[in-house]
Write a protein that holds these residues in place. Structure first.
Motif, PDB file in Angstrom:
ATOM      1  N   LEU A   2     -25.818   7.333 -47.679  1.00 53.20           N
ATOM      2  CA  LEU A   2     -24.914   6.393 -47.000  1.00 53.20           C
ATOM      3  C   LEU A   2     -24.892   6.687 -45.506  1.00 53.20           C
ATOM      4  O   LEU A   2     -24.924   5.759 -44.687  1.00 53.20           O
ATOM      5  CB  LEU A   2     -23.501   6.481 -47.593  1.00 53.20           C
ATOM      6  CG  LEU A   2     -22.467   5.574 -46.917  1.00 53.20           C
ATOM      7  CD1 LEU A   2     -22.830   4.106 -47.110  1.00 53.20           C
ATOM      8  CD2 LEU A   2     -21.072   5.823 -47.474  1.00 53.20           C
ATOM      9  N   GLN A   3     -24.870   7.965 -45.175  1.00 55.11           N
ATOM     10  CA  GLN A   3     -24.888   8.330 -43.744  1.00 55.11           C
ATOM     11  C   GLN A   3     -26.179   7.838 -43.095  1.00 55.11           C
ATOM     12  O   GLN A   3     -26.178   7.350 -41.958  1.00 55.11           O
ATOM     13  CB  GLN A   3     -24.770   9.848 -43.585  1.00 55.11           C
ATOM     14  CG  GLN A   3     -23.401  10.374 -43.986  1.00 55.11           C
ATOM     15  CD  GLN A   3     -23.339  11.896 -43.915  1.00 55.11           C
ATOM     16  OE1 GLN A   3     -23.492  12.470 -42.850  1.00 55.11           O
ATOM     17  NE2 GLN A   3     -23.127  12.518 -45.068  1.00 55.11           N
ATOM     18  N   ALA A   4     -27.277   7.947 -43.849  1.00 55.94           N
ATOM     19  CA  ALA A   4     -28.563   7.470 -43.329  1.00 55.94           C
ATOM     20  C   ALA A   4     -28.506   5.964 -43.089  1.00 55.94           C
ATOM     21  O   ALA A   4     -28.955   5.467 -42.045  1.00 55.94           O
ATOM     22  CB  ALA A   4     -29.674   7.813 -44.326  1.00 55.94           C
ATOM     23  N   ALA A   5     -27.937   5.249 -44.045  1.00 59.20           N
ATOM     24  CA  ALA A   5     -27.845   3.787 -43.923  1.00 59.20           C
ATOM     25  C   ALA A   5     -26.923   3.399 -42.772  1.00 59.20           C
ATOM     26  O   ALA A   5     -27.221   2.466 -42.011  1.00 59.20           O
ATOM     27  CB  ALA A   5     -27.339   3.190 -45.234  1.00 59.20           C
ATOM     28  N   LEU A   6     -25.835   4.137 -42.605  1.00 53.60           N
ATOM     29  CA  LEU A   6     -24.897   3.854 -41.505  1.00 53.60           C
ATOM     30  C   LEU A   6     -25.584   4.086 -40.162  1.00 53.60           C
ATOM     31  O   LEU A   6     -25.417   3.311 -39.216  1.00 53.60           O
ATOM     32  CB  LEU A   6     -23.659   4.748 -41.618  1.00 53.60           C
ATOM     33  CG  LEU A   6     -22.697   4.440 -42.773  1.00 53.60           C
ATOM     34  CD1 LEU A   6     -21.656   5.540 -42.894  1.00 53.60           C
ATOM     35  CD2 LEU A   6     -22.023   3.095 -42.559  1.00 53.60           C
ATOM     36  N   ALA A   7     -26.380   5.166 -40.101  1.00 52.73           N
ATOM     37  CA  ALA A   7     -27.083   5.482 -38.853  1.00 52.73           C
ATOM     38  C   ALA A   7     -28.057   4.371 -38.509  1.00 52.73           C
ATOM     39  O   ALA A   7     -28.205   3.993 -37.342  1.00 52.73           O
ATOM     40  CB  ALA A   7     -27.814   6.815 -39.011  1.00 52.73           C
ATOM     41  N   THR A   8     -28.697   3.805 -39.545  1.00 50.62           N
ATOM     42  CA  THR A   8     -29.627   2.703 -39.310  1.00 50.62           C
ATOM     43  C   THR A   8     -28.886   1.502 -38.736  1.00 50.62           C
ATOM     44  O   THR A   8     -29.333   0.872 -37.776  1.00 50.62           O
ATOM     45  CB  THR A   8     -30.325   2.317 -40.629  1.00 50.62           C
ATOM     46  OG1 THR A   8     -30.930   3.486 -41.145  1.00 50.62           O
ATOM     47  CG2 THR A   8     -31.368   1.242 -40.406  1.00 50.62           C
ATOM     48  N   TYR A   9     -27.740   1.188 -39.342  1.00 50.44           N
ATOM     49  CA  TYR A   9     -26.941   0.070 -38.837  1.00 50.44           C
ATOM     50  C   TYR A   9     -26.556   0.299 -37.378  1.00 50.44           C
ATOM     51  O   TYR A   9     -26.633  -0.597 -36.547  1.00 50.44           O
ATOM     52  CB  TYR A   9     -25.679  -0.117 -39.696  1.00 50.44           C
ATOM     53  CG  TYR A   9     -25.873  -1.174 -40.731  1.00 50.44           C
ATOM     54  CD1 TYR A   9     -25.686  -2.516 -40.420  1.00 50.44           C
ATOM     55  CD2 TYR A   9     -26.266  -0.828 -42.010  1.00 50.44           C
ATOM     56  CE1 TYR A   9     -25.913  -3.489 -41.364  1.00 50.44           C
ATOM     57  CE2 TYR A   9     -26.479  -1.788 -42.973  1.00 50.44           C
ATOM     58  CZ  TYR A   9     -26.294  -3.131 -42.647  1.00 50.44           C
ATOM     59  OH  TYR A   9     -26.514  -4.094 -43.564  1.00 50.44           O
ATOM     60  N   ALA A  10     -26.112   1.545 -37.110  1.00 49.87           N
ATOM     61  CA  ALA A  10     -25.657   1.860 -35.759  1.00 49.87           C
ATOM     62  C   ALA A  10     -26.819   1.727 -34.773  1.00 49.87           C
ATOM     63  O   ALA A  10     -26.654   1.203 -33.663  1.00 49.87           O
ATOM     64  CB  ALA A  10     -25.084   3.266 -35.726  1.00 49.87           C
ATOM     65  N   ARG A  11     -27.982   2.151 -35.199  1.00 51.64           N
ATOM     66  CA  ARG A  11     -29.155   2.068 -34.311  1.00 51.64           C
ATOM     67  C   ARG A  11     -29.508   0.601 -34.053  1.00 51.64           C
ATOM     68  O   ARG A  11     -29.744   0.195 -32.928  1.00 51.64           O
ATOM     69  CB  ARG A  11     -30.345   2.795 -34.961  1.00 51.64           C
ATOM     70  CG  ARG A  11     -31.595   2.853 -34.079  1.00 51.64           C
ATOM     71  CD  ARG A  11     -32.701   3.637 -34.763  1.00 51.64           C
ATOM     72  NE  ARG A  11     -33.086   3.054 -36.048  1.00 51.64           N
ATOM     73  CZ  ARG A  11     -33.964   2.068 -36.171  1.00 51.64           C
ATOM     74  NH1 ARG A  11     -34.567   1.560 -35.114  1.00 51.64           N
ATOM     75  NH2 ARG A  11     -34.280   1.578 -37.356  1.00 51.64           N
ATOM     76  N   GLU A  12     -29.465  -0.202 -35.128  1.00 54.81           N
ATOM     77  CA  GLU A  12     -29.797  -1.628 -34.981  1.00 54.81           C
ATOM     78  C   GLU A  12     -28.835  -2.341 -34.033  1.00 54.81           C
ATOM     79  O   GLU A  12     -29.186  -3.300 -33.391  1.00 54.81           O
ATOM     80  CB  GLU A  12     -29.767  -2.313 -36.345  1.00 54.81           C
ATOM     81  CG  GLU A  12     -31.009  -2.019 -37.175  1.00 54.81           C
ATOM     82  CD  GLU A  12     -30.929  -2.632 -38.564  1.00 54.81           C
ATOM     83  OE1 GLU A  12     -31.879  -2.418 -39.327  1.00 54.81           O
ATOM     84  OE2 GLU A  12     -29.917  -3.294 -38.884  1.00 54.81           O
ATOM     85  N   ARG A  13     -27.606  -1.864 -34.003  1.00 56.55           N
ATOM     86  CA  ARG A  13     -26.598  -2.487 -33.148  1.00 56.55           C
ATOM     87  C   ARG A  13     -26.491  -1.785 -31.785  1.00 56.55           C
ATOM     88  O   ARG A  13     -25.571  -2.073 -31.015  1.00 56.55           O
ATOM     89  CB  ARG A  13     -25.243  -2.488 -33.848  1.00 56.55           C
ATOM     90  CG  ARG A  13     -25.131  -3.575 -34.892  1.00 56.55           C
ATOM     91  CD  ARG A  13     -24.118  -3.232 -35.943  1.00 56.55           C
ATOM     92  NE  ARG A  13     -24.105  -4.244 -36.991  1.00 56.55           N
ATOM     93  CZ  ARG A  13     -25.067  -4.414 -37.888  1.00 56.55           C
ATOM     94  NH1 ARG A  13     -26.140  -3.629 -37.861  1.00 56.55           N
ATOM     95  NH2 ARG A  13     -24.981  -5.362 -38.798  1.00 56.55           N
ATOM     96  N   GLY A  14     -27.378  -0.828 -31.542  1.00 56.88           N
ATOM     97  CA  GLY A  14     -27.390  -0.140 -30.253  1.00 56.88           C
ATOM     98  C   GLY A  14     -26.228   0.808 -30.053  1.00 56.88           C
ATOM     99  O   GLY A  14     -25.857   1.123 -28.926  1.00 56.88           O
ATOM    100  N   LEU A  15     -25.628   1.259 -31.161  1.00 55.87           N
ATOM    101  CA  LEU A  15     -24.491   2.178 -31.053  1.00 55.87           C
ATOM    102  C   LEU A  15     -24.958   3.623 -30.880  1.00 55.87           C
ATOM    103  O   LEU A  15     -24.203   4.464 -30.434  1.00 55.87           O
ATOM    104  CB  LEU A  15     -23.589   2.069 -32.293  1.00 55.87           C
ATOM    105  CG  LEU A  15     -22.934   0.700 -32.526  1.00 55.87           C
ATOM    106  CD1 LEU A  15     -22.252   0.654 -33.885  1.00 55.87           C
ATOM    107  CD2 LEU A  15     -21.915   0.407 -31.433  1.00 55.87           C
ATOM    108  N   VAL A  16     -26.202   3.913 -31.285  1.00 52.80           N
ATOM    109  CA  VAL A  16     -26.753   5.264 -31.098  1.00 52.80           C
ATOM    110  C   VAL A  16     -28.138   5.154 -30.462  1.00 52.80           C
ATOM    111  O   VAL A  16     -28.808   4.130 -30.613  1.00 52.80           O
ATOM    112  CB  VAL A  16     -26.863   6.052 -32.429  1.00 52.80           C
ATOM    113  CG1 VAL A  16     -25.494   6.477 -32.914  1.00 52.80           C
ATOM    114  CG2 VAL A  16     -27.594   5.252 -33.486  1.00 52.80           C
TER     115      VAL A  16
END
Lengths: 220, 265
Positions: free
Chosen positions: A190-204
């Protein structure tokens, strides 16, 4: 004129059964209906589709009502309902169980997990709890729904529906040890999936490998 | 314990559900493994943050309504029909038909012997005779006015009656006078008025004396009561020196409702 005793007993039995029917409605209202939001949420995360979630919810509750005599008042009614829901889900939507495991997800997740386990590199600058605070509920729900079914169910039952490991093991018909290891992995995925979302949205900014399958499913 | 084994147990460790022996083993491993210590710390932080997010979605109102309708429908099938209906359904089967018919016949034949019907009061029989005579055209009425006051005056002027009579005005209830007649009943005169309305006739009979004793099953008080028998509804009301009997085939409730519309006499 006296009425035969048999008729009296028959009538009494029928009247008692009728009263039982009324009691059943009242008890069901008292025990099962307060969990409706939890069950509906579980249906949404499992089916990834609003219409199917509504059908699954309705069937779960109707089946629970029909078998309500098997429920022991005082025990965990939500766990009982979720077990029913999971059985209905398995019988009704076998396609989700078959399609759940995607090769892409496994490979990318393993890569992310490797980083996370090696030295906490993946989330070092942006720990996952920071990601959580930046993402909205529907994005977290999408990330959760993107997990393979066995991990999604386990995380859903324990972390969202607040079931014990034992109750989740009973609902998913597997040993408690399996629940432990699946849950450990599910939280990392889940953390991996959240990180992907964050990356896609430019949050990380980190170059986190995308762990989400090509089709993430229908949003809420 | 090695790192791979701990990675499978980390959730249970974070959640604090390890057994004492396992916990000891895990703690021992963590003291010597910085990587697993970090994993534990990170997983604990993530889990706390995740648990703080309430991801429960409220059930849409229309879905709940649909469920409640379906649940209500669950209680309507045959097993929960009222017990009286179910008993009837149980008894109403061809194999029981002969037995039921024989029992019913026996009851019909035996009941009158076991509970002989109470004899009809004489005044009721007399009222019934007058009702039939008036409604079946056996009398050619002496008085043919529709005006109650006119008929009342004609009755009292005739000198045939041994009391001062009154004629009810039932027009507000939809009944008009069809005719009036003085008949001799044994040794005393009786004033009979026939009213006609949409629901059939009402016959009013007045004679000197006091109302007969209230028969069993009648409703009201002495001097003013309602009595229902054999499909007839009768009201008996005492006036100064005579009493009035109204007789009709209207059901009791409808008759009472009609009379309630009549002006007090």
């Amino acid at each position: 004129m006296c009425i035969p005793a048999g008729i009296v007993l028959l009538v009494r039995g029928m009247a008692a059964k009728e009263a039982d029917g009324r009691d059943k409605h009242a008890l069901f209202e008292q025990w099962a209906l307060p969990h409706k939001d939890y069950i509906y949420t579980a249906c949404l995360y499992l089916t990834r589709n609003k219409e199917e979630a509504e059908d699954l919810f309705q069937e779960t509750y109707l089946r629970a009502f029909r078998f309500f005599h098997q429920f022991a008042p005082g025990t965990n009614c939500r766990a009982w309902l979720l077990t029913i829901m999971h059985n209905v889900f398995k019988n009704r939507y076998p396609q989700y169980l078959r399609a759940a495991r995607t090769l892409e997800f496994d490979e990318a997740a393993r890569e992310y997990e490797k980083k996370l386990l090696a030295d906490g590199e993946a989330g070092r600058d942006d720990p996952a709890e920071m990601l959580l605070s930046r993402l909205v509920d529907s994005e977290i729900a999408d990330a959760l729904r993107s997990l393979p079914e066995e991990y999604r169910s386990t995380l859903l039952l324990v972390d969202i529906e607040e079931m014990t490991y034992e109750e989740a093991a009973a609902a998913l018909e597997c040993p408690v040890g399996t629940i432990r290891s699946r849950l450990s992995r599910a939280r990392r995925l889940l953390q991996a999936a959240l990180a992907t979302y964050a990356r896609e949205r430019g949050l990380v900014k980190e170059d986190v490998p995308s762990v989400l399958p090509a089709k993430a499913g229908t949003r809420l | 314990m090695n790192c791979a084994a701990y990675q499978d147990l980390v959730a249970a460790h974070v959640d604090g559900v390890l057994g004492p022996a396992e916990r000891q083993e895990v703690e021992q491993h963590l003291t010597s493994c910085a990587s697993c210590q970090r994993l534990f710390a990170e997983e604990s932080r993530f889990h706390a943050a995740f648990a703080a997010r309430r991801l429960i979605v409220s059930l849409p109102v229309e879905v709940e309504q649909r469920l409640r309708l379906a649940l209500a429908a669950e209680s309507t099938p045959i097993p929960s029909r009222p017990w009286r209906e179910r008993l009837l359904a149980l008894l109403w089967q061809p194999r029981w038909a002969f037995g039921l018919a024989a029992t019913a016949l026996m009851i019909v034949l035996l009941l009158p012997r076991l509970f002989p019907a109470a004899p009809e009061p004489a005044w009721f029989t007399q009222a019934l005779d007058s009702y039939h005579a008036a409604t079946e055209g056996r009398w050619s009425f002496t008085y043919h006015t529709a005006d109650p006051q006119e008929l009342e005056a004609a009755f009292n002027r005739s000198g045939q009656l041994d009391f001062v009579t009154h004629v009810l005005d039932l027009r507000p209830t939809g009944y008009r006078i069809a005719g009036g007649q003085v008949v001799r009943e044994k040794d005393h005169p009786v004033a009979v008025v026939l009213y006609q309305g949409e629901d059939g006739p009402i016959v009013c009979i007045r004679q000197r004396g006091t109302t007969p004793p209230m028969p069993p099953g009648s409703e009201g008080v002495k001097g003013k009561y309602l009595y229902t028998r054999a499909g007839y509804t009768v009201s008996c009301v005492q006036s100064a020196e005579h009493f009035c009997t109204l007789i009709t085939r209207l059901p009791r409730e409808i008759f009472m409702r009609r009379l309630a519309l009549a002006p007090a006499s």
